[in-house]
Design a protein around this motif. Structure first.
Motif, PDB file in Angstrom:
ATOM      1  N   ARG A   1       0.831  -1.211   0.000  1.00  0.00           N
ATOM      2  CA  ARG A   1       0.000   0.000   0.000  1.00  0.00           C
ATOM      3  C   ARG A   1       0.863   1.258   0.000  1.00  0.00           C
ATOM      4  O   ARG A   1       0.583   2.220  -0.713  1.00  0.00           O
ATOM      5  N   ARG A   2       1.928   1.262   0.802  1.00  0.00           N
ATOM      6  CA  ARG A   2       2.824   2.423   0.823  1.00  0.00           C
ATOM      7  C   ARG A   2       3.565   2.562  -0.501  1.00  0.00           C
ATOM      8  O   ARG A   2       3.782   3.680  -0.991  1.00  0.00           O
ATOM      9  N   GLY A   3       3.967   1.440  -1.076  1.00  0.00           N
ATOM     10  CA  GLY A   3       4.608   1.500  -2.381  1.00  0.00           C
ATOM     11  C   GLY A   3       3.671   2.021  -3.456  1.00  0.00           C
ATOM     12  O   GLY A   3       4.105   2.740  -4.374  1.00  0.00           O
ATOM     13  N   GLN A   4       2.415   1.683  -3.359  1.00  0.00           N
ATOM     14  CA  GLN A   4       1.430   2.190  -4.308  1.00  0.00           C
ATOM     15  C   GLN A   4       1.292   3.709  -4.198  1.00  0.00           C
ATOM     16  O   GLN A   4       1.199   4.418  -5.213  1.00  0.00           O
ATOM     17  N   SER A   5       1.283   4.218  -2.986  1.00  0.00           N
ATOM     18  CA  SER A   5       1.199   5.665  -2.787  1.00  0.00           C
ATOM     19  C   SER A   5       2.428   6.368  -3.355  1.00  0.00           C
ATOM     20  O   SER A   5       2.308   7.420  -4.008  1.00  0.00           O
ATOM     21  N   ALA A   6       3.620   5.800  -3.132  1.00  0.00           N
ATOM     22  CA  ALA A   6       4.837   6.397  -3.691  1.00  0.00           C
ATOM     23  C   ALA A   6       4.821   6.367  -5.214  1.00  0.00           C
ATOM     24  O   ALA A   6       5.292   7.311  -5.872  1.00  0.00           O
ATOM     25  N   HIS A   7       4.278   5.301  -5.799  1.00  0.00           N
ATOM     26  CA  HIS A   7       4.186   5.214  -7.250  1.00  0.00           C
ATOM     27  C   HIS A   7       3.259   6.289  -7.815  1.00  0.00           C
ATOM     28  O   HIS A   7       3.547   6.885  -8.869  1.00  0.00           O
ATOM     29  N   ILE A   8       2.183   6.563  -7.116  1.00  0.00           N
ATOM     30  CA  ILE A   8       1.255   7.607  -7.566  1.00  0.00           C
ATOM     31  C   ILE A   8       1.933   8.972  -7.524  1.00  0.00           C
ATOM     32  O   ILE A   8       1.809   9.778  -8.459  1.00  0.00           O
ATOM     33  N   HIS A   9       2.662   9.255  -6.456  1.00  0.00           N
ATOM     34  CA  HIS A   9       3.378  10.539  -6.371  1.00  0.00           C
ATOM     35  C   HIS A   9       4.422  10.646  -7.479  1.00  0.00           C
ATOM     36  O   HIS A   9       4.639  11.740  -8.034  1.00  0.00           O
ATOM     37  N   HIS A  10       5.069   9.531  -7.802  1.00  0.00           N
ATOM     38  CA  HIS A  10       6.060   9.524  -8.878  1.00  0.00           C
ATOM     39  C   HIS A  10       5.400   9.852 -10.218  1.00  0.00           C
ATOM     40  O   HIS A  10       5.932  10.648 -11.003  1.00  0.00           O
ATOM     41  N   LEU A  11       4.256   9.243 -10.487  1.00  0.00           N
ATOM     42  CA  LEU A  11       3.557   9.521 -11.740  1.00  0.00           C
ATOM     43  C   LEU A  11       3.054  10.955 -11.791  1.00  0.00           C
ATOM     44  O   LEU A  11       3.106  11.606 -12.846  1.00  0.00           O
ATOM     45  N   GLU A  12       2.556  11.469 -10.683  1.00  0.00           N
ATOM     46  CA  GLU A  12       2.079  12.852 -10.656  1.00  0.00           C
ATOM     47  C   GLU A  12       3.213  13.842 -10.952  1.00  0.00           C
ATOM     48  O   GLU A  12       3.023  14.819 -11.681  1.00  0.00           O
ATOM     49  N   ALA A  13       4.392  13.572 -10.390  1.00  0.00           N
ATOM     50  CA  ALA A  13       5.536  14.458 -10.662  1.00  0.00           C
ATOM     51  C   ALA A  13       5.921  14.407 -12.136  1.00  0.00           C
ATOM     52  O   ALA A  13       6.245  15.434 -12.748  1.00  0.00           O
ATOM     53  N   GLY A  14       5.900  13.196 -12.728  1.00  0.00           N
ATOM     54  CA  GLY A  14       6.228  13.080 -14.147  1.00  0.00           C
ATOM     55  C   GLY A  14       5.225  13.786 -15.037  1.00  0.00           C
ATOM     56  O   GLY A  14       5.608  14.482 -15.993  1.00  0.00           O
ATOM     57  N   VAL A  15       3.949  13.638 -14.750  1.00  0.00           N
ATOM     58  CA  VAL A  15       2.913  14.310 -15.546  1.00  0.00           C
ATOM     59  C   VAL A  15       3.036  15.824 -15.423  1.00  0.00           C
ATOM     60  O   VAL A  15       2.916  16.564 -16.416  1.00  0.00           O
ATOM     61  N   ARG A  16       3.309  16.293 -14.222  1.00  0.00           N
ATOM     62  CA  ARG A  16       3.428  17.733 -14.013  1.00  0.00           C
ATOM     63  C   ARG A  16       4.640  18.304 -14.749  1.00  0.00           C
ATOM     64  O   ARG A  16       4.558  19.366 -15.379  1.00  0.00           O
ATOM     65  N   THR A  17       5.772  17.595 -14.700  1.00  0.00           N
ATOM     66  CA  THR A  17       6.980  18.090 -15.357  1.00  0.00           C
ATOM     67  C   THR A  17       6.815  18.121 -16.874  1.00  0.00           C
ATOM     68  O   THR A  17       7.157  19.107 -17.541  1.00  0.00           O
TER      69      THR A  17
END
Length: 554
Positions: A104-120
């Protein structure tokens, strides 16, 4: 700004240093030697049987998702108890919940990673092609072709982000018992230099389950996997395997004797006092060896105040890809002695990398004890958000470099090892340490017999930040004409020192660079040299050096 801010606008604030808390648990490992073929057969059967139950329980837990409750937990445990025992069932369900929480924690970190990539990518696509970037934000893409490729990648990342968010809202996680990396290796056996049978053996061994939690008050601290003070190990067999028991009450006693070299006395004291100890038995398929790991909780060590830890100075440590750069600082923030470098090699297997880091930290702690220093300062590094493909673009080698640096593991291992030596670990904000260290300390510390690197200067900056000193060696000189009119001030003196804000002391004689200190008394009157042929003219011309200095002539 604390910690070395130079007043330049746009720099982020520096967090205050803090003392790293000590370890809350201990884990020691030893080898199971001299096992008989019967012992290995029983261990394999127990591991395979319990592993199948663990897989079944994990599937049920993932199916429950967010609808999990205490009743469903008790129901799963009752089902497992009939196929093993109540204590085995408790260990399996607890391990299942821990594994689900990690996913579950890894899933949350993956979502933050994708959000940063989309934003950049979105920000760069919105800028014109060829737009120059700044140090704070990247510019547009360099060509129309790259812009088109990144626009396609943006759609891919948005689809992945939508799917990940949907899974998280539904409580769905993806877990692979045995490891996703090993599962993928099945499709690349030639690259991994493995045969199908060898991979199958490793895969099955990783999915076995042979671990049991301890329980205080029970005999030797564990009723399921029990180890006596003299090293005799026995296992409570699951219900379907009780016919293999060679001891009363459905237990199987192994033929070998266990000894723990590391923390053996502490382990023996806990066993004798019947305090809880958890055990895990596992097979290293690469070496074909059986190991047992004992772990237990310890009370948290009382952390010293940061002022007390820094009473004898500090050692600043800068972590790099292949070595630790360290320098000892006195209580005033001045580097003393010569820098030290502790090299390691982070290539190869996980065990090799861990051994290299452990060996480097051991040498660092031995040097700290020799110097009499009670504190080591390290950076509070976290590259989780700094190694993205969208942030660094084509800098693939740099991404691999920061991805291979075990920053979290190094600090955790350092705090654990330092706890046994009485050395305090202080974590500091890593902002600008390398840049300011090289700017203010690298060149002044270079001598004819010593080459100071950028990493050595960063170690000095880290140590000074831990002590609360600014990183720069001096404050900015007066803005007028750099004379004593506004007073030169040095930050080496503490705020309570008398005369800290006053001008420099008056030195007799002219203020010239060619006259050394202590030679200015006779410089104003050449006839005082008692040289033959010197005239006595201009005897009245004796200008005070203070007027020369204060008029800004020198």
């Amino acid at each position: 700004m604390p910690g070395g801010g130079d007043g330049v606008s746009g720099l982020r604030s520096i967090a205050a240093p803090f003392v790293v808390s000590g370890p809350s648990g201990v884990a020691v490992r030893t080898r199971l030697k001299d096992l008989t073929p019967g012992d290995e057969k029983v261990l394999r059967l127990v591991g395979a049987h319990q592993g199948a139950l663990a897989s079944k329980d994990l599937k049920a837990r993932c199916r429950d998702g967010l609808a999990h409750s205490g009743e469903t937990w008790a129901m799963r445990k009752r089902e497992l108890t009939a196929l093993s025992s109540s204590r085995w069932a408790g260990s399996i369900t607890k391990a299942t919940h821990d594994q689900w929480a990690v996913a579950r924690r890894g899933q949350s970190a993956h979502i933050h990673h994708l959000e940063a990539g989309v934003r950049t990518i979105g920000d760069r696509l919105s800028q014109p092609v060829g737009q120059k970037g700044t140090k704070k934000a990247p510019g547009g893409y360099r060509s129309q072709r790259e812009w088109h490729a990144k626009s396609r990648r943006l759609r891919v990342l948005e689809d992945r982000l939508t799917a990940a968010r949907a899974d998280r809202e539904a409580g769905l996680v993806h877990v692979v018992r045995g490891g996703k990396q090993l599962a993928r290796t099945r499709h690349h056996l030639e690259a991994a230099q493995l045969t199908e049978s060898a991979w199958r053996g490793r895969w099955e061994a990783e999915r076995w389950f042979c671990q049991a939690d301890g329980e205080s008050g029970k005999r030797y601290g564990n009723e399921t996997i029990r180890v006596s003070p003299d090293g005799e190990a026995s296992i409570k067999l699951p219900a379907p395997l009780t016919h293999l028991a060679n001891a009363p009450h459905g237990r199987y006693v192994l033929a070998c004797r266990l000894t723990f070299a590391h923390r053996g006395t502490e382990w023996a004291d806990r066993v004798a006092a019947n305090r809880a100890i958890a055990y895990r038995i596992h097979l290293d398929t690469g070496r074909d060896r059986w190991y047992v790991t004992a772990s237990w909780q310890i009370p948290p060590t009382t952390t010293l105040p940061i002022e007390a830890a820094l009473a004898h100075g500090v050692i600043g440590v800068d972590m790099n890809a292949d070595h630790l750069a360290a320098w000892r600082l006195d209580t005033h923030g001045n580097p003393t002695g010569s820098p030290r470098r502790f090299f390691y090699d982070l290539t190869g297997t996980t065990q090799h990398r861990d051994a290299q880091v452990r060996h480097a930290l051991t040498r660092l702690l031995h040097w700290a004890r020799t110097c009499g220093v009670k504190a080591i300062a390290v950076e509070d590094l976290n590259f989780a958000a700094e190694k993205t493909r969208e942030k660094h673009g084509r800098r693939k080698r740099f991404r691999q470099l920061i991805s291979g640096m075990p920053t979290g593991k190094l600090r955790a291992r350092l705090s654990s090892m330092a706890d046994q030596t009485g050395i305090t670990v202080i974590a500091v904000d890593p902002a600008y340490t390398s840049r300011w260290g090289a700017q203010h300390w690298q060149k002044p510390l270079i001598t004819t017999t010593r080459t100071t690197t950028r990493h050595d200067a960063a170690a000095v900056a880290i140590g000074r930040r831990a002590q609360g000193h600014p990183i720069r060696r001096r404050t900015a000189p007066p803005p007028h004409d750099q004379s004593d009119r506004a007073g030169h001030r040095t930050v080496q003196a503490r705020p309570g020192v008398l005369g800290r804000e006053e001008p420099r002391p008056l030195i007799p004689g002219p203020r010239t660079r060619s006259v050394r200190a202590g030679r200015g008394a006779n410089a104003g009157n050449q006839n005082a040299q008692h040289r033959p042929g010197r005239s006595a003219e201009h005897g009245f011309w004796q200008q005070d050096s203070r007027s020369v200095s204060r008029n800004g002539l020198y």
